[in-house]
Motif scaffolding. Sequence first.
Motif, PDB file in Angstrom:
ATOM      1  N   VAL A  30       0.865  -1.182   0.000  1.00 57.08           N
ATOM      2  CA  VAL A  30       0.000   0.000   0.000  1.00 57.08           C
ATOM      3  C   VAL A  30       0.900   1.230   0.000  1.00 57.08           C
ATOM      4  N   VAL A  31       0.605   2.172  -0.900  1.00 53.73           N
ATOM      5  CA  VAL A  31       1.407   3.391  -1.045  1.00 53.73           C
ATOM      6  C   VAL A  31       0.465   4.587  -1.112  1.00 53.73           C
ATOM      7  N   GLN A  32       0.674   5.566  -0.254  1.00 60.20           N
ATOM      8  CA  GLN A  32      -0.109   6.797  -0.314  1.00 60.20           C
ATOM      9  C   GLN A  32       0.365   7.668  -1.472  1.00 60.20           C
ATOM     10  N   SER A  33      -0.549   8.530  -1.939  1.00 61.49           N
ATOM     11  CA  SER A  33      -0.262   9.381  -3.097  1.00 61.49           C
ATOM     12  C   SER A  33      -0.311  10.851  -2.732  1.00 61.49           C
ATOM     13  N   ASN A  34       0.527  11.632  -3.404  1.00 56.74           N
ATOM     14  CA  ASN A  34       0.338  13.067  -3.492  1.00 56.74           C
ATOM     15  C   ASN A  34      -0.452  13.332  -4.765  1.00 56.74           C
ATOM     16  N   CYS A  35      -1.489  14.144  -4.674  1.00 59.84           N
ATOM     17  CA  CYS A  35      -2.344  14.420  -5.832  1.00 59.84           C
ATOM     18  C   CYS A  35      -1.873  15.697  -6.520  1.00 59.84           C
ATOM     19  N   LEU A  36      -1.618  15.584  -7.824  1.00 55.70           N
ATOM     20  CA  LEU A  36      -1.048  16.686  -8.589  1.00 55.70           C
ATOM     21  C   LEU A  36      -1.939  17.053  -9.771  1.00 55.70           C
ATOM     22  N   ASN A  37      -1.867  18.321 -10.178  1.00 61.96           N
ATOM     23  CA  ASN A  37      -2.426  18.720 -11.463  1.00 61.96           C
ATOM     24  C   ASN A  37      -1.567  18.132 -12.581  1.00 61.96           C
ATOM     25  N   THR A  38      -2.060  18.201 -13.793  1.00 64.08           N
ATOM     26  CA  THR A  38      -1.300  17.644 -14.914  1.00 64.08           C
ATOM     27  C   THR A  38       0.001  18.408 -15.176  1.00 64.08           C
ATOM     28  N   ASP A  39       0.134  19.641 -14.637  1.00 65.89           N
ATOM     29  CA  ASP A  39       1.399  20.378 -14.749  1.00 65.89           C
ATOM     30  C   ASP A  39       2.318  20.105 -13.562  1.00 65.89           C
ATOM     31  N   LEU A  40       1.942  19.102 -12.727  1.00 65.65           N
ATOM     32  CA  LEU A  40       2.732  18.611 -11.586  1.00 65.65           C
ATOM     33  C   LEU A  40       2.738  19.559 -10.385  1.00 65.65           C
ATOM     34  N   THR A  41       1.844  20.542 -10.374  1.00 63.44           N
ATOM     35  CA  THR A  41       1.655  21.370  -9.180  1.00 63.44           C
ATOM     36  C   THR A  41       0.657  20.678  -8.252  1.00 63.44           C
ATOM     37  N   PRO A  42       0.704  20.975  -6.948  1.00 67.81           N
ATOM     38  CA  PRO A  42      -0.218  20.318  -6.019  1.00 67.81           C
ATOM     39  C   PRO A  42      -1.679  20.613  -6.360  1.00 67.81           C
ATOM     40  N   LEU A  43      -2.511  19.589  -6.287  1.00 70.50           N
ATOM     41  CA  LEU A  43      -3.941  19.727  -6.537  1.00 70.50           C
ATOM     42  C   LEU A  43      -4.606  20.384  -5.331  1.00 70.50           C
ATOM     43  N   GLU A  44      -5.312  21.488  -5.559  1.00 70.51           N
ATOM     44  CA  GLU A  44      -5.899  22.227  -4.436  1.00 70.51           C
ATOM     45  C   GLU A  44      -6.948  21.420  -3.690  1.00 70.51           C
ATOM     46  N   GLU A  45      -7.658  20.529  -4.382  1.00 75.17           N
ATOM     47  CA  GLU A  45      -8.689  19.738  -3.712  1.00 75.17           C
ATOM     48  C   GLU A  45      -8.115  18.700  -2.758  1.00 75.17           C
ATOM     49  N   CYS A  46      -6.808  18.446  -2.809  1.00 73.57           N
ATOM     50  CA  CYS A  46      -6.199  17.337  -2.077  1.00 73.57           C
ATOM     51  C   CYS A  46      -5.795  17.744  -0.655  1.00 73.57           C
ATOM     52  N   PRO A  47      -6.415  17.181   0.383  1.00 74.83           N
ATOM     53  CA  PRO A  47      -6.045  17.539   1.757  1.00 74.83           C
ATOM     54  C   PRO A  47      -4.615  17.143   2.126  1.00 74.83           C
ATOM     55  N   ARG A  48      -4.127  16.020   1.587  1.00 74.52           N
ATOM     56  CA  ARG A  48      -2.762  15.596   1.933  1.00 74.52           C
ATOM     57  C   ARG A  48      -1.736  16.603   1.426  1.00 74.52           C
ATOM     58  N   SER A  49      -1.906  17.064   0.199  1.00 73.08           N
ATOM     59  CA  SER A  49      -0.995  18.064  -0.354  1.00 73.08           C
ATOM     60  C   SER A  49      -1.069  19.369   0.425  1.00 73.08           C
ATOM     61  N   ARG A  50      -2.287  19.776   0.786  1.00 71.01           N
ATOM     62  CA  ARG A  50      -2.449  21.022   1.529  1.00 71.01           C
ATOM     63  C   ARG A  50      -1.808  20.913   2.909  1.00 71.01           C
ATOM     64  N   LEU A  51      -1.932  19.760   3.554  1.00 70.41           N
ATOM     65  CA  LEU A  51      -1.309  19.564   4.857  1.00 70.41           C
ATOM     66  C   LEU A  51       0.198  19.738   4.767  1.00 70.41           C
ATOM     67  N   GLN A  52       0.822  19.168   3.747  1.00 68.44           N
ATOM     68  CA  GLN A  52       2.268  19.304   3.605  1.00 68.44           C
ATOM     69  C   GLN A  52       2.670  20.756   3.370  1.00 68.44           C
ATOM     70  N   ILE A  53       1.904  21.458   2.559  1.00 65.15           N
ATOM     71  CA  ILE A  53       2.190  22.873   2.286  1.00 65.15           C
ATOM     72  C   ILE A  53       2.103  23.694   3.576  1.00 65.15           C
ATOM     73  N   LEU A  54       1.081  23.447   4.387  1.00 65.31           N
ATOM     74  CA  LEU A  54       0.904  24.226   5.616  1.00 65.31           C
ATOM     75  C   LEU A  54       1.989  23.920   6.642  1.00 65.31           C
ATOM     76  N   HIS A  55       2.407  22.650   6.735  1.00 67.06           N
ATOM     77  CA  HIS A  55       3.497  22.357   7.668  1.00 67.06           C
ATOM     78  C   HIS A  55       4.801  22.976   7.174  1.00 67.06           C
TER      79      HIS A  55
END
Length: 446
Positions: A102-127
């Motif tokens: 089992v592997v967790q994912s970071n969710c990205l836009n097709t241009d490889l920027t973090p997907l705003e809808e993704c809570p995991r990506s937002r958590l990393q940005i805020l930390h």
Amino acid sequence: MTADKHQSLAQWEEFLAKNPKIEFVWLQYVSYFTRALIRMIPVAKFTEMIKTSTNAPAPTAAWFLCPGDRLAEGTSPCGTFLLQPDISSAYCQAGSDGTRAVVQSNCLNTDLTPLEECPRSRLQILHDTLVAREGFSVLVGFEIEVVFMKEDAAGNYTPISYKHTYAEVTSEDYGHLNFIEDIVRALLGVGVVLEHFHAEASPGQWEFVLPPASPINAADMLLKARETITNIALEHGIRATLYPRIWEDCVGTGAHAHISVNDMGHHGSRPELPESFFSGLIQHMPAIMPCILPHDISYARVQAGIWSGGEYACWGWENKEVVLRRVATNRFELKLMDGLANPYLALASILAAGLVGLAKGLPLRAGHCRIDPARMDHEERSALGVDIKLPNTLDASLTALEADQEVVTYLTNKLVSSYVTVKRTEMGYLRTLSDDKRRQWLMSRY
């Protein structure tokens, strides 16, 4: 080969060397409903994806799927995003005989920027923001409370033990100890070394205390531990449920989070600075609540006298009847959160409120409460600065989140509006069910 690509490939090859029976990879992300959404990939194909830095596509509409796989009202069926594997999160799934990773994912836009809808990506940005801008890091340790149930042919649930009380091992509990110890062994097998575990207060209820970790790692560990507990329970013919309040005459089931804010060497001995983080939580607790208490039944725990945090935004030293139990100068226990919450979104909302508090230098008020503030009169609460009564419905807390622009700014408008839209659609469906059907629906999933 880039450095990141080389590191991911090296991590993956090391993982496979330790787990040579792996045949399939579950590449997953977690929905707003705290359900794992999974791409199952043969191991050879996944290895090739790592070598070529290929990310698996997924439909953007998946974020907006509600019960019955219907799209939330007003959302679009269009769009694609990418699942970028976080190889550091990989583990061999309990009960798979070593064949599933089992592997967790970071969710990205097709241009490889973090997907705003993704809570995991937002958590990393805020930390990252907390570290870079404020010079603090956060550690989080979760407590998993779970009730073990038996299901009959009609889909009704009863606890595995009624002769059961806090911290004791009753004669009835002894009959289930091998099962409980199998869970602990399985957790160790997936890399979760418990702090301790014990019987809790409700029938069939146990608590498993996880070690502290960075926010992303803590949320990953929580999901891994819950999955492991669920899988081992199923092997024993038992349902493990996180349902927040099964019996009105018993305490509920929570997911308490221990949060410490740690100086990275930039501030010297100034305890008031971490206090501003927790002051932000108190001041913005109504906006945090839909992220930590995401269902109607969650609010059955927002009341005094049941060890769940009570009815007011406040704190107290070692007081288990307040929202924030203070354990140390820089460490508090958040008692309100339950197991139905998406842990990435919950922690992101907590960091957002904490960042507001730090940026404004908010002094810590609303405490120290020595008793449950519901037992104080108005003058006593006012003298301590306890003046925020918590929303007691999901509708009210969602409205509070939308209205709190300071928290929304950190979470982003897109993430908040997406989450609120999905939750309101889900609420509409669940409220059409009878109380018994809704309870069964939730307990079969959480």
